[in-house]
Scaffold this motif. Structure first.
Motif, short mmCIF file in Angstrom:
data_model
loop_
_atom_site.label_atom_id
_atom_site.label_comp_id
_atom_site.label_asym_id
_atom_site.label_seq_id
_atom_site.Cartn_x
_atom_site.Cartn_y
_atom_site.Cartn_z
N LEU A 73 0.80 -1.07 -0.30
CA LEU A 73 0.27 0.13 0.39
C LEU A 73 1.22 0.81 -0.25
CD1 LEU A 73 -2.71 -0.72 2.25
CD2 LEU A 73 -2.48 -1.56 0.22
N GLY A 74 1.35 1.83 -1.52
CA GLY A 74 2.34 2.98 -0.89
C GLY A 74 3.63 2.35 -1.54
N GLY A 118 3.20 -8.23 -10.80
CA GLY A 118 2.24 -8.51 -9.43
C GLY A 118 0.60 -8.25 -10.39
N LYS A 119 -0.45 -7.86 -9.70
CA LYS A 119 -1.66 -6.85 -9.98
C LYS A 119 -1.00 -5.19 -9.32
CE LYS A 119 -5.67 -6.06 -11.16
NZ LYS A 119 -5.96 -6.22 -13.03
N TYR A 120 -1.39 -4.55 -10.08
CA TYR A 120 -1.66 -3.05 -9.64
C TYR A 120 -2.79 -2.10 -9.76
CZ TYR A 120 -0.86 2.11 -9.94
OH TYR A 120 -0.96 3.70 -9.99
N PHE A 121 -3.43 -1.32 -8.66
CA PHE A 121 -4.31 -0.93 -8.58
C PHE A 121 -4.57 0.30 -8.33
CE2 PHE A 121 -4.83 -5.26 -6.72
CZ PHE A 121 -6.33 -5.63 -7.49
N PHE A 124 1.95 -10.92 -5.63
CA PHE A 124 2.28 -9.27 -5.29
C PHE A 124 0.88 -8.95 -6.04
CE2 PHE A 124 6.09 -11.28 -5.95
CZ PHE A 124 7.33 -10.40 -4.09
N PHE A 125 0.56 -7.81 -5.05
CA PHE A 125 -0.77 -6.60 -5.35
C PHE A 125 -0.51 -5.10 -5.59
CE2 PHE A 125 -2.21 -10.81 -4.02
CZ PHE A 125 -3.51 -11.52 -5.71
N GLY A 126 -0.27 -4.40 -5.38
CA GLY A 126 -0.37 -2.66 -5.12
C GLY A 126 -0.96 -2.02 -5.68
N ALA A 127 -1.07 -1.20 -4.66
CA ALA A 127 -1.88 0.10 -5.12
C ALA A 127 -0.94 1.11 -4.53
CB ALA A 127 -3.23 0.15 -3.88
N ASP A 128 -1.50 2.51 -5.27
CA ASP A 128 -0.68 3.51 -5.43
C ASP A 128 -1.44 4.64 -6.05
OD1 ASP A 128 0.65 6.09 -5.37
OD2 ASP A 128 2.42 4.64 -4.78
N PRO A 129 -2.09 5.59 -5.72
CA PRO A 129 -3.02 6.50 -6.50
C PRO A 129 -1.79 7.11 -7.61
CG PRO A 129 -2.63 7.65 -4.33
CD PRO A 129 -1.62 6.61 -4.27
N MET A 130 -0.15 7.51 -7.53
CA MET A 130 -0.15 7.66 -8.62
C MET A 130 0.52 6.72 -9.88
SD MET A 130 0.08 10.67 -7.54
CE MET A 130 1.05 11.70 -8.67
N VAL A 131 -0.87 6.84 -10.54
CA VAL A 131 -0.08 5.57 -11.74
C VAL A 131 0.98 5.71 -12.39
CG1 VAL A 131 -0.91 5.08 -13.58
CG2 VAL A 131 -2.60 5.70 -12.37
N GLU A 132 1.84 6.91 -12.07
CA GLU A 132 2.62 7.27 -13.28
C GLU A 132 4.40 6.52 -13.05
OE1 GLU A 132 5.76 11.13 -15.03
OE2 GLU A 132 4.48 11.24 -14.31
N SER A 171 -11.58 1.45 0.82
CA SER A 171 -11.34 1.51 2.15
C SER A 171 -10.77 -0.34 2.21
CB SER A 171 -12.35 0.99 3.10
OG SER A 171 -13.54 -0.35 2.51
N ILE A 172 -10.12 -0.96 2.91
CA ILE A 172 -9.67 -2.13 3.58
C ILE A 172 -10.60 -3.28 3.39
CG2 ILE A 172 -9.66 -1.97 5.91
CD1 ILE A 172 -6.63 -3.07 4.01
N GLN A 173 -11.64 -3.00 2.93
CA GLN A 173 -12.99 -3.80 3.40
C GLN A 173 -12.68 -4.26 2.08
OE1 GLN A 173 -13.32 -0.99 5.48
NE2 GLN A 173 -15.07 -1.44 6.70
N LYS A 174 -12.43 -2.74 1.16
CA LYS A 174 -13.46 -3.80 -0.71
C LYS A 174 -11.75 -3.78 -1.22
CE LYS A 174 -14.48 -0.70 -4.85
NZ LYS A 174 -14.40 1.09 -5.26
N ASN A 175 -10.76 -3.62 -0.08
CA ASN A 175 -9.64 -3.73 -1.03
C ASN A 175 -9.08 -5.71 -0.45
OD1 ASN A 175 -6.85 -3.28 -1.94
ND2 ASN A 175 -6.43 -3.95 -0.43
N GLY A 176 -9.74 -6.15 0.70
CA GLY A 176 -9.90 -7.16 1.17
C GLY A 176 -10.58 -7.82 0.37
N GLU A 177 -11.98 -8.25 -0.31
CA GLU A 177 -13.13 -8.75 -0.95
C GLU A 177 -12.08 -8.23 -2.21
OE1 GLU A 177 -16.88 -6.07 -1.04
OE2 GLU A 177 -16.91 -7.24 1.61
N TYR A 178 -12.00 -7.17 -2.88
CA TYR A 178 -11.56 -7.33 -4.24
C TYR A 178 -10.61 -7.79 -4.77
CZ TYR A 178 -10.79 -4.68 -8.92
OH TYR A 178 -10.79 -4.45 -10.25
N LEU A 179 -9.38 -7.92 -3.81
CA LEU A 179 -8.91 -9.34 -3.97
C LEU A 179 -9.12 -10.91 -3.90
CD1 LEU A 179 -5.20 -7.25 -2.39
CD2 LEU A 179 -5.63 -7.25 -4.78
#
Length: 480
Positions: free
Chosen positions: A310-311, A353-356, A335-343, A370-378
């Motif tokens: 996360l980040g 892995g999978k980028y969000f 691997f699952f990674g989330a970061d709002p900055m796409v560049e 939310s972390i709940q949504k993240n948990g379900e999404y993955l």
């Protein structure tokens, strides 16, 4: 025609070479002290005006002393004293008009030093001692440049037990000593910057009084900068500054001191790590470009594992190192990674892995998930490794680790977590981190009280980094 064509080609070669040479000169200038001097020239003009300030030093000191005594001397609890120190100190600075002394701030790459310039023109000699160089002399160079503009020369002495980079770097401005300096001569554990970052190691160090009097033969010190990063700065070290202390006894006068303390939390956390022998857990470090992540490799036969970042921060070198280690064990990691900055983040994380492209936080909102949504999404209810570098948003994530928190409510188990806890840089006389420090303290106390996670390998350079392991979960205990 042939001659003309040949001359044209040579002209192109010449222009290309000239262009590369011009680019080389520009790059060299960009990384030179001359460029820094040019960029910071306006700030120099502001800082050098401080020599015109003529505040009454005794009046300012007495006012500050009264304020500090009234607000701090009655506190008997050491934790409360530590928590209150910065805020009260800044309050008293403001009330006593300390700014009239003309204190100037110099900046290293990750910290600040404070100095007063001499008010008497060329009242030399001047000196500056750096104990603990840490591969960074930007502040020393700023001080030298500003002092030269005032017509003052400064003699520099720097001590650091790690010659790598420090030796060549400090020799540019002064005399370098490959020594560790402490309250007394001996061998103790110190936290030092090696080639690839900070390490804990046993270090021979020499008595600071012996260093000044016997090695340097200097008893008047204009500026003393040091970082108290190891056990060599024990409880008795600070006695040297007391009235009739060892400096007084040896007639050593120190005018200005900058001292950096590694937070009490880090020291006590590391002490507990050692006393509880957490090394037996098999913790290993994997390196990012500017930090470390801590992991325990699986002990069971399970071949499927996951890691959630996360980040991402445009850096997946630690993830890639972890992947290689796991592959050697015959393990597959999702691997699952989330970061709002796409560049860049999207490109580099998609290799492993999978980028969000979103930010993850405790509560869903306009700009986060939310972390709940993240948990379900993955579709993951067992998280082997969770790495959080949320640039300040981590504070609202603390509560997810609590018993009966959102993770427990959604039957999500996190085995290992690496978390970077960000603070803001102080501005003026304000401390913007009071609320954050309170949230962090409450979080740690809650974790300790609930006895679900252990908190290990605490470190701090500017931000705090901690590693958590879930001892309550049978799944985690069996796997690691």
């Amino acid at each position: 025609y042939t001659l003309s064509f040949t001359m044209h080609r040579y002209s192109q070669y010449f222009l290309a070479i000239l262009g590369f040479y011009a680019l080389f000169l520009l790059v060299r200038f960009y990384f030179s002290d001359a460029y820094t001097d040019w960029i910071e020239s306006d700030q120099d003009e502001i800082d050098l005006k401080s020599v015109t300030l003529r505040g009454d030093k005794l009046e300012i000191f007495n006012s500050w002393h009264q304020c500090f005594s009234e607000n701090m001397m009655g506190i008997t609890d050491s934790e409360e004293f530590w928590q209150s120190f910065v805020g009260i100190s800044r309050k008293c600075d403001s009330q006593a008009n300390v700014h009239l002394l003309g204190i100037v701030t110099l900046r290293n790459s990750d910290e600040m030093k404070h100095v007063l310039f001499p008010k008497i023109f060329n009242s030399g000699p001047h000196n500056l001692f750096t104990i603990g160089i840490g591969r960074d002399i930007r502040a020393e160079k700023q001080f030298r440049r500003k002092m030269l503009k005032l017509g003052n020369n400064v003699t520099y002495y720097g001590a650091d037990p790690i010659p790598y980079i420090n030796g060549d770097l400090y020799s540019q401005i002064g005399t370098y000593f490959p020594l560790a300096i402490g309250g007394k001569s001996g061998i103790s554990n110190a936290r030092v910057m090696e080639k690839y970052g900070y390490i804990e190691t046993n270090m021979i160090h020499i008595d600071i009084v012996y260093f000044f009097k016997e090695i340097l033969n200097i008893t008047t010190i204009d500026n003393l900068w040091f970082d108290a990063e190891g056990e060599e700065f024990g409880n008795d070290f600070f006695d040297i500054f007391y009235e009739n202390g060892r400096f007084d006894q040896n007639k050593i006068d120190v005018c200005q001191i900058n001292i950096e303390f590694w937070k009490q939390f880090v020291n006590l956390s590391r002490k507990c790590d050692e006393e509880s022998q957490i090394s037996k857990l098999g913790l290993i470090e994997v390196e990012n470009m500017n930090e470390q992540k801590t992991v325990i490799l699986p002990k069971n036969e399970d071949e499927n594992h996951n890691l959630i970042t996360l980040g991402i921060g445009q850096d997946t070198s630690a993830e890639e190192r972890y992947q290689k280690k796991m592959q050697k064990l015959g393990k597959i990691v999702d691997f699952f990674g989330a970061d709002p900055m796409v560049e860049l983040n999207s490109e580099i994380y998609s290799r492993i892995g999978k980028y969000f492209p979103f930010a993850v936080a405790r509560h869903a909102g306009f700009s986060n998930a939310s972390i709940q949504k993240n948990g379900e999404y993955l579709d993951q209810n067992k998280i082997d490794n969770l790495w959080i570098d949320a640039e300040g948003a981590e504070y609202e994530l603390f509560e997810i680790f609590e018993k009966n928190g959102v993770l427990d409510q959604n039957d999500i188990v996190v085995c290992q977590a690496n978390m970077e806890i960000h603070i803001s840089e102080a501005e003026g006389h304000l401390n913007p981190n009071f609320e954050k420090q309170k949230i962090f303290m409450d979080f740690v106390k809650k974790i300790i009280t609930e006895k679900k996670y252990g908190i290990f390998r605490a470190s701090e350079e500017f931000h705090m980094r901690i590693y958590l392991f879930n001892f309550e979960s049978e799944y985690c205990r069996n796997k690691y």
